[in-house]
Design a protein around this motif. Structure first.
Motif, mmCIF file in Angstrom:
data_model
loop_
_atom_site.group_PDB
_atom_site.id
_atom_site.type_symbol
_atom_site.label_atom_id
_atom_site.label_comp_id
_atom_site.label_asym_id
_atom_site.label_seq_id
_atom_site.Cartn_x
_atom_site.Cartn_y
_atom_site.Cartn_z
ATOM 1 N N MET A 271 0.817 -1.197 0.000
ATOM 2 C CA MET A 271 0.000 0.000 0.000
ATOM 3 C C MET A 271 0.860 1.260 0.000
ATOM 4 N N ALA A 272 2.089 1.152 0.456
ATOM 5 C CA ALA A 272 2.969 2.322 0.495
ATOM 6 C C ALA A 272 3.259 2.835 -0.909
ATOM 7 N N LEU A 273 3.459 1.922 -1.861
ATOM 8 C CA LEU A 273 3.719 2.341 -3.237
ATOM 9 C C LEU A 273 2.525 3.116 -3.786
ATOM 10 N N ARG A 274 1.355 2.571 -3.597
ATOM 11 C CA ARG A 274 0.167 3.257 -4.102
ATOM 12 C C ARG A 274 0.020 4.633 -3.481
ATOM 13 N N ARG A 275 0.233 4.731 -2.206
ATOM 14 C CA ARG A 275 0.107 6.036 -1.530
ATOM 15 C C ARG A 275 1.116 7.024 -2.097
ATOM 16 N N ASN A 276 2.328 6.580 -2.335
ATOM 17 C CA ASN A 276 3.343 7.467 -2.917
ATOM 18 C C ASN A 276 2.932 7.931 -4.310
ATOM 19 N N GLU B 13 -0.159 8.185 -5.397
ATOM 20 C CA GLU B 13 -1.276 9.117 -5.213
ATOM 21 C C GLU B 13 -0.777 10.496 -4.790
ATOM 22 N N LEU B 14 0.241 10.529 -3.959
ATOM 23 C CA LEU B 14 0.818 11.813 -3.546
ATOM 24 C C LEU B 14 1.440 12.537 -4.742
ATOM 25 N N MET B 15 2.090 11.794 -5.613
ATOM 26 C CA MET B 15 2.650 12.404 -6.816
ATOM 27 C C MET B 15 1.542 13.025 -7.664
ATOM 28 N N LEU B 16 0.433 12.318 -7.800
ATOM 29 C CA LEU B 16 -0.695 12.830 -8.574
ATOM 30 C C LEU B 16 -1.261 14.091 -7.920
ATOM 31 N N GLU B 17 -1.387 14.069 -6.601
ATOM 32 C CA GLU B 17 -1.890 15.236 -5.875
ATOM 33 C C GLU B 17 -0.987 16.449 -6.051
ATOM 34 N N ARG B 18 0.316 16.208 -6.220
ATOM 35 C CA ARG B 18 1.273 17.308 -6.423
ATOM 36 C C ARG B 18 1.296 17.789 -7.867
ATOM 37 N N GLY B 19 0.458 17.218 -8.707
ATOM 38 C CA GLY B 19 0.383 17.669 -10.086
ATOM 39 C C GLY B 19 1.368 17.010 -11.027
ATOM 40 N N GLN B 20 1.929 15.887 -10.632
ATOM 41 C CA GLN B 20 2.915 15.194 -11.458
ATOM 42 C C GLN B 20 2.245 14.135 -12.333
ATOM 43 N N ASP B 21 1.106 14.476 -12.911
ATOM 44 C CA ASP B 21 0.346 13.535 -13.716
ATOM 45 C C ASP B 21 1.114 13.162 -14.978
ATOM 46 N N SER B 22 1.042 11.891 -15.337
ATOM 47 C CA SER B 22 1.681 11.397 -16.558
ATOM 48 C C SER B 22 1.061 10.053 -16.908
ATOM 49 N N PRO B 23 1.229 9.615 -18.153
ATOM 50 C CA PRO B 23 0.713 8.299 -18.512
ATOM 51 C C PRO B 23 1.313 7.182 -17.653
ATOM 52 N N LEU B 24 2.607 7.258 -17.378
ATOM 53 C CA LEU B 24 3.253 6.226 -16.560
ATOM 54 C C LEU B 24 2.691 6.210 -15.146
#
Length: 83
Positions: free
Chosen positions: A1-6, A8-19
């Motif tokens: 679950m730690a990977l998923r949370r990390n 999700e945090l990247m997405l929340e910070r605006g680091q959206d990407s296809p990968l």
């Protein structure tokens, strides 16, 4: 679950990407959260229509959700963009 949370945090910070969306989709698939997986994988292929691994995973997610028609559409989308 730690990977998923990390992720999700990247997405929340605006680091959206296809990968990032693909990775989140895969994590959701692993945990059986099919609706959320489909959403992330759809975002991945919307951002990069040539992302064949994301198309494949999207098809798998739809198949596991019991939607064979959508699974076939995802496979068709993958084939179209691979041409």
């Amino acid at each position: 679950m730690a990977l998923r949370r990390n992720l999700e945090l990247m997405l929340e910070r605006g680091q959206d990407s296809p990968l990032l969306r693909f990775s989140l989709g895969q994590e959701c698939l692993k945990s059986g959260e099919l609706v959320t997986a489909i959403d992330h994988l759809r975002q991945a292929v919307d951002q990069n229509p040539r992302y064949s691994a994301a198309w494949k995973a999207l098809g798998e997610a739809h198949a596991r959700a019991g939607n064979g028609e959508r699974a076939a559409e995802a496979s068709s989308g993958k084939l179209i963009w691979m041409s």
